[in-house]
Design an enzyme around this catalytic site. Structure first.
Site, PDB file in Angstrom:
ATOM      1  N   HIS A   1      -7.436  -9.386 -16.598  1.00  0.00           N
ATOM      2  CA  HIS A   1      -7.051  -9.195 -18.250  1.00  0.00           C
ATOM      3  C   HIS A   1      -7.564 -10.825 -18.814  1.00  0.00           C
ATOM      4  CE1 HIS A   1      -3.925  -6.188 -17.222  1.00  0.00           C
ATOM      5  NE2 HIS A   1      -4.851  -5.494 -18.027  1.00  0.00           N
TER       6      HIS A   1
ATOM      7  N   LYS B   1       3.943   5.796 -19.709  1.00  0.00           N
ATOM      8  CA  LYS B   1       4.304   4.705 -18.714  1.00  0.00           C
ATOM      9  C   LYS B   1       5.721   4.446 -18.835  1.00  0.00           C
ATOM     10  CE  LYS B   1      -0.517   2.726 -18.349  1.00  0.00           C
ATOM     11  NZ  LYS B   1      -1.301   1.418 -18.610  1.00  0.00           N
TER      12      LYS B   1
ATOM     13  N   ARG C   1     -13.608  -2.176 -14.781  1.00  0.00           N
ATOM     14  CA  ARG C   1     -13.921  -2.349 -13.561  1.00  0.00           C
ATOM     15  C   ARG C   1     -14.657  -1.419 -12.707  1.00  0.00           C
ATOM     16  NH1 ARG C   1      -7.701  -1.651 -12.365  1.00  0.00           N
ATOM     17  NH2 ARG C   1      -8.224   0.020 -13.642  1.00  0.00           N
TER      18      ARG C   1
ATOM     19  N   SER D   1      -2.879  -3.665 -13.340  1.00  0.00           N
ATOM     20  CA  SER D   1      -1.519  -4.072 -13.436  1.00  0.00           C
ATOM     21  C   SER D   1      -0.483  -3.141 -12.423  1.00  0.00           C
ATOM     22  CB  SER D   1      -1.037  -3.684 -14.695  1.00  0.00           C
ATOM     23  OG  SER D   1      -1.504  -4.742 -15.682  1.00  0.00           O
TER      24      SER D   1
END
Length: 160
Positions: free
Chosen positions: A17, A41, A90, A128
């Site tokens: 990040h 989440k 990514r 994360s």
């Protein structure tokens, strides 16, 4: 002034990040890192803690500000007329998800563009989720999150 909005949950902010933030800060006049809420989440850190972590690791970037929002991203972006969204990628799975989200955001806010920044090769594995797993197992966090917040994470999570 061209503003980029970098949205995410950042639970916690990772080295990947931070790389995207630093690169966006070099491209755009202003970068707003927006800590968003995803109702699907379960977070390890509160929204304010996540924002504080980001503020700490971006203090060297004068054109970066951190905000919190629970609004729809396409509506939030209207506060910054002419802004663009920045998304880090990514892998191809990220691209598929983020491309779909870009189309949804563009439908909800036709003036909103999305710019994709590919991950630096050393950050391709970072997420994360992986950082949270390292936290849970009290593993070395130095390859996952910025050094400046490692003690903060440990102090929050390892109270015994």
């Amino acid at each position: 002034m061209k503003t980029a909005i970098y949205p995410g949950s950042f639970d916690p902010v990772t080295l990947g990040h931070l790389d995207v933030i630093e690169r966006a800060a070099a491209i755009f006049d202003r970068v707003v890192v927006c800590v968003m809420v995803n109702c699907d989440k379960k977070y390890m850190f509160t929204s304010q803690e996540r924002a504080d972590f980001i503020s700490k690791v971006t203090s060297h970037l004068p054109n970066v500000q951190v905000e919190l929002s629970e609004r729809l991203l396409a509506d939030y972006a209207k506060d910054y007329e002419g802004s663009v969204l920045v998304k880090g990628l990514r892998n191809s799975s990220d691209f598929e998800i983020e491309f779909q989200m870009a189309l949804i955001n563009k439908t909800a806010n036709p003036h909103l563009e999305t710019v994709f920044l590919p991950s630096a090769k050393e950050n391709v594995f970072l997420s994360s989720s992986a950082a949270r797993e390292m936290v849970r197992y009290r593993a070395d966090l130095s390859g996952f999150v910025p050094e400046a917040i490692i003690d903060d994470i440990k102090n929050k999570m390892y109270k015994d």
